[in-house]
Scaffold this active site. Structure first.
Site, mmCIF file in Angstrom:
data_model
loop_
_atom_site.group_PDB
_atom_site.id
_atom_site.type_symbol
_atom_site.label_atom_id
_atom_site.label_comp_id
_atom_site.label_asym_id
_atom_site.label_seq_id
_atom_site.Cartn_x
_atom_site.Cartn_y
_atom_site.Cartn_z
ATOM 1 C CG ASP A 200 -22.315 47.050 -43.505
ATOM 2 O OD1 ASP A 200 -22.139 46.360 -42.479
ATOM 3 O OD2 ASP A 200 -21.483 47.093 -44.429
ATOM 4 C CG HIS A 201 -23.777 43.927 -38.695
ATOM 5 N ND1 HIS A 201 -23.643 43.097 -39.781
ATOM 6 C CD2 HIS A 201 -22.751 43.631 -37.867
ATOM 7 C CE1 HIS A 201 -22.591 42.326 -39.622
ATOM 8 N NE2 HIS A 201 -22.026 42.621 -38.477
ATOM 9 C CG HIS A 263 -19.051 43.944 -43.149
ATOM 10 N ND1 HIS A 263 -20.289 44.528 -43.047
ATOM 11 C CD2 HIS A 263 -19.238 42.636 -42.835
ATOM 12 C CE1 HIS A 263 -21.181 43.616 -42.680
ATOM 13 N NE2 HIS A 263 -20.565 42.469 -42.553
#
Length: 513
Positions: A200-201, A263
């Site tokens: 998950d960036h 996120h």
């Protein structure tokens, strides 16, 4: 460059400060948007700063027919456009010499046979040492086939002498709990959990990582980080863009699956977690999973009060007229997919019992911004006047993007003979405090995957715990019936009035970041 000792400043001060091993990075979906916009620019910047090992290779795998030279040329254009640093011709030539490409359908066993022979050749010629890092930068529908074919070809097996094989999986991992479990079982059939890096960036962003440092390295904040002093927490992830040609995907995902399950829950976990016993990956991830288990399950009887779903209609964003969601390409004219969601959630644990966490995410909002804001309780008795205005609460806001930094708002006396106060702001910004912009998230995450450090990646039980909550949320919404209202908000606004009402019932209001 290959003869220099690689330096690794991203790891400075941490217990596992070591240089990455030699190895080959295999990017499935190398001709796609993610590889062009994020992965290759990140690799170029890592190479520029000598964070990559002396012996490594990059292998692109995709369906599009092209040779090594065309692949390198395509990536050159991508890096020139998307890298945060300008392209150095000499360094690029060095990096391009390490690139190769294999064209194959992801279902074709012959393609994996060619890949295996090619990797063995790189071991001999490039000294990659038998270490493999597979990156699945493809649509999620291709994940199972790639994993199965890697396993059938024996490409999942680590060699002798400490060699390793790892796999990086992009989000989304499933679209509900059942599909997430099925995919996880497929992956774990060939790759043990210690070798799986679910990305998950957001976790690669410096400000997200700084949440832990801010809390656990500063004695002045951690004692206040609980229900005694915090009135409520707001987490906002807003986007000014619409679906940008991804209408077909978004119709299946919606804001809840696209943003909340990953996120926003990651930000929630890092904000609410207990101090870990160490900085070891599993010690941190254990505490994050506890937060997800503490989430109070959604109930059909209360979901209408605790959530708002909405769609954007035509409006103005950045001075430009934009269409509504239902006018976007590949979107159904009667779509009920939410482009905005607001939730009130509670954590039933010792630290946060009774403290509401308000989460909101939406497309076509006034600007792109992500932040976590803690609003503190009011003083027990007000001694100072505010000049007739409503008191402004003390707030601590962590800005994830853009303008990464931390803001603390508190009251101070206005100069003059009267004991009058007004809110002032104290700001910390990465760019001004450290004299440089933070690196891109994918730079940190690629390096950590190469190092085998899973701290900033998502463990299987974490994925499944978040989907369990989202499944319950959708079940509660479905219990309201097909005629349940779907709110609307004009593009360019901060969301529907129904979301304002949700907070107003609690005597609170949304921040305007």
């Amino acid at each position: 460059m290959a003869g220099r000792e690689p330096r690794n400043p991203l790891r400075e001060g941490m217990s596992d400060d070591r240089a990455p091993d030699a190895g080959a990075l295999v990017i499935f979906g190398a001709s796609g948007d993610l590889a062009r916009r994020k992965l290759l620019p990140a690799l170029y910047n890592l190479y520029l700063e000598r964070w990559l090992p002396g012996a490594f290779a990059i292998v692109g795998v995709a369906r599009r027919p092209m040779g090594d030279a065309e692949f390198a040329s395509t990536m050159h254009a991508a890096v020139a456009e998307h890298s945060r640093r300008s392209l150095d011709a000499t360094l690029w030539e060095e990096l391009a010499s390490r690139m190769s490409y294999i064209a194959t359908d992801f279902e074709d066993p012959q393609g994996y046979a060619r890949l295996r022979m090619h990797l063995e050749q790189l071991d001999r010629e490039r000294g990659t040492g038998g270490n493999r890092l597979y990156y699945l930068a493809t649509p999620p529908s291709a994940f199972p086939a790639i994993v199965l074919r890697l396993g059938e070809a024996g490409l999942h097996r680590a060699g002798p002498g400490g060699r390793w094989v790892r796999i990086v999986v992009e989000k989304p991992v499933g679209r509900d709990l059942a599909s997430a479990r099925e995919l996880n079982e497929t992956i774990n059939r060939y790759f043990p959990e210690r070798s799986v890096f679910r990305i998950d960036h957001y976790l690669g962003k410096e400000t997200v990582q700084n949440l832990m440092v801010f809390r656990f390295a500063n004695a002045i904040f951690e004692p206040l980080w609980n229900r005694q002093y915090v009135d409520h927490v707001q987490i906002t992830v807003a986007e000014s863009l619409g679906v940008e040609g991804r209408g077909r995907y978004y119709e299946e995902a919606g804001a809840t699956r696209d943003m909340v399950q990953n996120h926003m829950f990651q930000l929630l976990c890092l904000t609410a977690m207990e101090p870990p016993v160490s900085l070891a990956a599993d010690a941190i991830r254990d505490e994050k999973v506890k937060v997800l288990h503490a989430l109070r399950p959604p109930e059909a009887a209360r979901v209408a009060e605790d959530s708002v779903r909405a769609q954007y209609v035509a409006g103005v964003v950045g001075g430009r007229r934009v269409p509504g969601y239902r006018e976007e390409p590949a979107v159904a004219a009667d779509s009920r997919t939410e482009t905005y969601v607001a939730l009130r959630v509670f954590l039933d644990n010792w630290r946060w019992a009774g403290t509401p966490f308000y989460l909101r995410s939406g497309k076509r909002m006034p600007k792109r911004v992500s932040e976590v804001a803690l609003q503190f309780r009011d003083v027990p008795h007000r001694l100072f006047g505010t000049g007739g205005r409503r008191p402004v609460p003390n707030t601590l806001a962590v800005r994830i993007q853009p303008d990464e930094g931390i803001t603390l708002r508190f009251d101070a006396k206005v100069p003059g003979p009267q004991p009058r106060i007004q809110p002032v702001t104290m700001e910390f910004r990465y760019g001004t405090s450290f004299g440089q912009e933070p690196p891109e998230a994918y730079e940190r995450l690629l390096l950590d995957a190469w190092l085998g450090d899973a701290t900033l990646f998502i463990r299987r039980d974490e994925v499944e715990a978040s989907w369990a909550f989202v499944d319950q949320l959708f079940a509660a919404w479905e219990a309201l019936g097909p005629e349940a209202p779907l709110a609307e908000y004009p593009a360019g606004s901060w969301g529907p009035s129904e979301a304002d009402v949700m907070l107003a019932r609690d005597g609170r209001q949304w921040r305007r970041p």
